[in-house]
Design an enzyme around this catalytic site. Structure first.
Site, PDB file in Angstrom:
ATOM      1  N   THR A  28       0.824  -1.146   0.160  1.00 11.11           N
ATOM      2  CA  THR A  28       0.122   0.164   0.126  1.00 11.11           C
ATOM      3  C   THR A  28       0.969   1.195   0.035  1.00 11.11           C
ATOM      4  OG1 THR A  28      -1.537  -1.314   1.264  1.00 11.11           O
ATOM      5  CG2 THR A  28      -2.100   1.004   0.798  1.00 11.11           C
ATOM      6  N   ASP A  80       1.633   5.408   6.050  1.00 13.98           N
ATOM      7  CA  ASP A  80       2.074   4.125   6.073  1.00 13.98           C
ATOM      8  C   ASP A  80       0.789   3.072   5.753  1.00 13.98           C
ATOM      9  OD1 ASP A  80       3.737   1.670   6.345  1.00 13.98           O
ATOM     10  OD2 ASP A  80       4.622   2.358   8.245  1.00 13.98           O
ATOM     11  N   ASP A  83      -1.398  -3.919   8.558  1.00 17.65           N
ATOM     12  CA  ASP A  83      -1.855  -5.179   8.492  1.00 17.65           C
ATOM     13  C   ASP A  83      -3.275  -5.444   9.079  1.00 17.65           C
ATOM     14  OD1 ASP A  83       0.671  -6.651   7.155  1.00 17.65           O
ATOM     15  OD2 ASP A  83       1.457  -5.947   9.248  1.00 17.65           O
ATOM     16  N   GLU A 102       9.348   1.505  11.160  1.00 15.26           N
ATOM     17  CA  GLU A 102       8.174   2.213  11.095  1.00 15.26           C
ATOM     18  C   GLU A 102       7.617   2.880  12.334  1.00 15.26           C
ATOM     19  OE1 GLU A 102       6.230  -0.690   7.657  1.00 15.26           O
ATOM     20  OE2 GLU A 102       5.812  -1.387   9.673  1.00 15.26           O
TER      21      GLU A 102
END
Ligand code: A5P
Length: 222
Positions: A28, A80, A83, A102
């Site tokens: 993504t 960002d 999941d 991240e």
């Protein structure tokens, strides 16, 4: 239409000239970096910090100016993927193995926009195995301690060898099925010696943008 790209394009509309932007990792975030690259070609002026070597390579190949933490006070906006995300904007991240960078980028950002397709929005976190980044030294003992927290832990394997993160660590994927107290679990995992960090992102995201195949977006705010 690609729902991930739809969400990414919406997120890019929040970027302003002269911002420092955090670049995420995954399929993504890929669309976010492509879109930013396009805007930079059209004249957008930003500086960026990437959450993985592959995102940094992608960004550089598109002419996005990459900088280091030494050069900035704070990141204005990070975009960002995730999941799993719930409506309180708590997340599971790290399926792509970049969770530690991240989280460092996210926790140094004024705003964190999470972009995702509809499959990522869940009522309760935990169906997706929670990634935990651990030191290679003694990882077997760290795995035992993770198991004692009530999960089924599995060392991540990539092409028949243990997966190694950009930081030189292993990842243990922990299946909990359903996480009741995400904040408590986050702290319990991170108090195990040998754990670098885990993929629970609690109270970090400020916006969640869900894209769908019809080209629409839905935004959840903190
Ligand atoms: C990378 O480590 C992850 O945190 C990703 O943001 C997450 O796995 C989502 O990836 P996709 O966008 O590829 O589903």
């Amino acid at each position: 239409m690609d729902s991930k790209k739809i969400a990414a394009d919406k997120a890019i509309s929040f970027i302003e000239n002269n911002m420092t932007v955090g670049l995420g990792t995954g399929t993504t975030a890929y669309w976010d970096i492509e879109g930013i690259g396009q805007k930079v070609k059209e004249g957008l002026k930003i500086k960026a910090i990437a959450t993985s070597k592959r995102s940094e390579d992608q960004a550089r190949s598109l002419g996005i100016h990459i900088i280091s933490f030494a050069e900035i006070a704070q990141i204005d906006l990070t975009i960002d993927g995730a999941d799993e995300a719930d409506k309180n904007l708590n997340l599971i991240k790290g399926g792509g193995g970049a969770l530690l960078r991240e989280k460092i980028v996210a926790s140094n950002s004024r705003q964190l926009i999470i972009i995702a397709d509809e499959s990522k929005l869940v009522k309760k976190l935990g169906k997706f195995p929670l990634p935990v980044e651990v030191a290679i030294f003694g990882w077997e003992k760290t795995l035992e301690k993770l198991s004692a927290l009530g999960c089924t832990p599995k060392l991540r394997i990539d092409k028949s060898a243990a997966y190694i993160t950009d930081n030189g660590n292993y990842i243990i994927d922990c299946s909990f099925n359903e996480i009741q107290d995400a904040a408590g679990l986050h702290d319990a995992i991170n108090s195990i010696t040998g754990v670098m960090d885990n993929g629970l992102f609690i109270n970090l995201a400020t916006k969640l943008i869900i894209g769908n195949e019809a080209g629409e977006t839905k935004i959840f705010y903190k």
